[in-house]
Motif scaffolding. Structure first.
Motif, PDB file in Angstrom:
ATOM      1  N   ARG A 137       0.614  -1.012   0.255  1.00  0.00           N
ATOM      2  CA  ARG A 137      -0.053  -0.321   0.221  1.00  0.00           C
ATOM      3  C   ARG A 137       0.944   1.225  -0.359  1.00  0.00           C
ATOM      4  O   ARG A 137       0.974   1.864  -0.899  1.00  0.00           O
ATOM      5  CB  ARG A 137      -1.081  -0.192   1.124  1.00  0.00           C
ATOM      6  N   LEU A 138       2.032   1.330   0.855  1.00  0.00           N
ATOM      7  CA  LEU A 138       2.839   2.515   0.856  1.00  0.00           C
ATOM      8  C   LEU A 138       3.525   2.697  -0.694  1.00  0.00           C
ATOM      9  O   LEU A 138       3.552   3.590  -0.988  1.00  0.00           O
ATOM     10  CB  LEU A 138       3.514   2.113   2.346  1.00  0.00           C
ATOM     11  N   ARG A 139       3.881   1.653  -1.218  1.00  0.00           N
ATOM     12  CA  ARG A 139       4.027   1.452  -2.573  1.00  0.00           C
ATOM     13  C   ARG A 139       3.929   2.292  -4.014  1.00  0.00           C
ATOM     14  O   ARG A 139       4.142   2.841  -4.329  1.00  0.00           O
ATOM     15  CB  ARG A 139       5.113   0.449  -2.665  1.00  0.00           C
ATOM     16  N   SER A 140       2.340   1.837  -3.603  1.00  0.00           N
ATOM     17  CA  SER A 140       1.670   2.426  -4.335  1.00  0.00           C
ATOM     18  C   SER A 140       0.553   3.268  -4.008  1.00  0.00           C
ATOM     19  O   SER A 140      -0.220   3.165  -5.258  1.00  0.00           O
ATOM     20  CB  SER A 140       0.630   1.182  -5.100  1.00  0.00           C
ATOM     21  N   ASP A 141       0.146   4.214  -2.636  1.00  0.00           N
ATOM     22  CA  ASP A 141      -0.716   4.902  -2.478  1.00  0.00           C
ATOM     23  C   ASP A 141      -0.051   6.508  -1.817  1.00  0.00           C
ATOM     24  O   ASP A 141       0.766   5.993  -0.529  1.00  0.00           O
ATOM     25  CB  ASP A 141      -1.234   5.007  -1.674  1.00  0.00           C
ATOM     26  N   ALA A 142       0.392   7.552  -2.719  1.00  0.00           N
ATOM     27  CA  ALA A 142       1.646   8.101  -2.583  1.00  0.00           C
ATOM     28  C   ALA A 142       1.351   9.124  -1.335  1.00  0.00           C
ATOM     29  O   ALA A 142       1.063  10.104  -0.232  1.00  0.00           O
ATOM     30  CB  ALA A 142       1.500   8.897  -3.364  1.00  0.00           C
ATOM     31  N   ALA A 143      -0.808   9.431  -1.181  1.00  0.00           N
ATOM     32  CA  ALA A 143      -1.218   9.458   0.267  1.00  0.00           C
ATOM     33  C   ALA A 143      -1.116   9.326   0.905  1.00  0.00           C
ATOM     34  O   ALA A 143      -0.357   9.920   2.472  1.00  0.00           O
ATOM     35  CB  ALA A 143      -2.767  10.229  -0.005  1.00  0.00           C
ATOM     36  N   ASP A 144      -2.032   8.306   1.314  1.00  0.00           N
ATOM     37  CA  ASP A 144      -0.811   7.283   2.559  1.00  0.00           C
ATOM     38  C   ASP A 144       0.491   6.978   2.605  1.00  0.00           C
ATOM     39  O   ASP A 144       1.069   7.220   4.098  1.00  0.00           O
ATOM     40  CB  ASP A 144      -1.208   6.125   2.497  1.00  0.00           C
ATOM     41  N   ARG A 145       1.298   7.538   1.627  1.00  0.00           N
ATOM     42  CA  ARG A 145       2.891   7.187   1.782  1.00  0.00           C
ATOM     43  C   ARG A 145       2.969   8.162   2.516  1.00  0.00           C
ATOM     44  O   ARG A 145       3.725   8.521   3.886  1.00  0.00           O
ATOM     45  CB  ARG A 145       4.253   7.006   0.784  1.00  0.00           C
ATOM     46  N   ALA A 146       2.455   9.318   2.133  1.00  0.00           N
ATOM     47  CA  ALA A 146       2.772  10.910   3.647  1.00  0.00           C
ATOM     48  C   ALA A 146       2.227  10.691   4.538  1.00  0.00           C
ATOM     49  O   ALA A 146       3.412  11.070   5.080  1.00  0.00           O
ATOM     50  CB  ALA A 146       2.314  11.969   1.971  1.00  0.00           C
ATOM     51  N   LEU A 147       0.813   9.921   4.317  1.00  0.00           N
ATOM     52  CA  LEU A 147       0.679   9.712   5.825  1.00  0.00           C
ATOM     53  C   LEU A 147       1.509   9.181   6.640  1.00  0.00           C
ATOM     54  O   LEU A 147       1.751   9.741   7.934  1.00  0.00           O
ATOM     55  CB  LEU A 147      -1.450   9.563   6.007  1.00  0.00           C
ATOM     56  N   TYR A 148       2.026   8.372   6.238  1.00  0.00           N
ATOM     57  CA  TYR A 148       2.681   7.665   7.315  1.00  0.00           C
ATOM     58  C   TYR A 148       4.341   8.198   7.852  1.00  0.00           C
ATOM     59  O   TYR A 148       4.705   8.792   8.708  1.00  0.00           O
ATOM     60  CB  TYR A 148       2.957   6.362   6.678  1.00  0.00           C
ATOM     61  N   GLU A 149       4.817   9.081   6.654  1.00  0.00           N
ATOM     62  CA  GLU A 149       5.785   9.294   6.896  1.00  0.00           C
ATOM     63  C   GLU A 149       5.668  10.653   7.999  1.00  0.00           C
ATOM     64  O   GLU A 149       6.799  11.608   8.952  1.00  0.00           O
ATOM     65  CB  GLU A 149       6.937  10.084   5.317  1.00  0.00           C
TER      66      GLU A 149
END
Length: 189
Positions: A137-149
């Motif tokens: 999910r983090l590899r494929s979804d920029a919004a969730d990647r940004a939220l997690y970071e």
């Protein structure tokens, strides 16, 4: 879990070899060298476990291009029987890893420098799919990647006596991201 029978009962308690550690936690911008470090350790593990049916995958934040992370490469190794430590643990220790955690269904070995963590589970352990679900999910979804970071950065601005407390503080965001990943997986099925 599979229907096969383990060779012996698994441990029933969690043991952190060396006790609780207070570690400095700091986030680093994504480093392309993490992929190479994973590759070196994948090869090292595969060589150590020649003849053993294993899976070896890069997990955790260092496996997600573009995501800031603690500079610790996490690897998941799957084996047929977690209780048969003689099939994998001695070989991993001989390959230079150090035992850190022995708990039901999971073993953790790491490098002496603490920069690579190798999580050992049985092939069909549910935690393995959970790692892949979050990673993918983090590899494929920029919004969730940004939220997690952003979540990690906010949490690391605080002081943590135990790394496990920091990990627990991220759990609400991780659960939400995995819920979206499951929903997307169901839509695609």
């Amino acid at each position: 879990m599979s229907s096969r029978r383990p060779r012996r009962p698994d441990v029933t308690t969690s043991e952190a070899v060396g006790g609780v550690e207070t570690l400095g936690l700091e986030l680093h911008d994504y480093d392309e060298r993490w992929v190479g470090i994973f590759g070196e350790h994948r090869d090292r593990i595969a060589k150590a476990l020649t003849g053993v049916d294993v899976g070896i995958e890069h997990i955790g934040s260092t496996s997600v291009p573009g995501l800031a992370a603690k500079p610790i490469v996490d690897i998941v190794v799957t084996v047929e029987d977690i209780t048969a430590e003689e099939d994998y643990l001695d070989a991993l220790l001989a390959a230079g890893y150090v035992l850190r955690v022995r708990e039901p269904g999971h073993r953790l070995v790491r490098t002496p420098a603490h920069d690579v963590h190798v999580h050992v589970f049985e092939h069909d352990h549910p935690a393995v799919d959970e790692y892949f679900l979050l990673r993918d999910r983090l590899r494929s979804d920029a919004a969730d990647r940004a939220l997690y970071e952003d979540t990690k950065r906010a949490l690391l601005s605080r002081s943590w006596e135990d790394k496990n407390d920091y990990t627990m503080a991220k759990s609400e965001v991780i659960l939400a991201i995995k819920a979206r990943a499951r929903a997307a997986r169901e839509r695609e099925a």
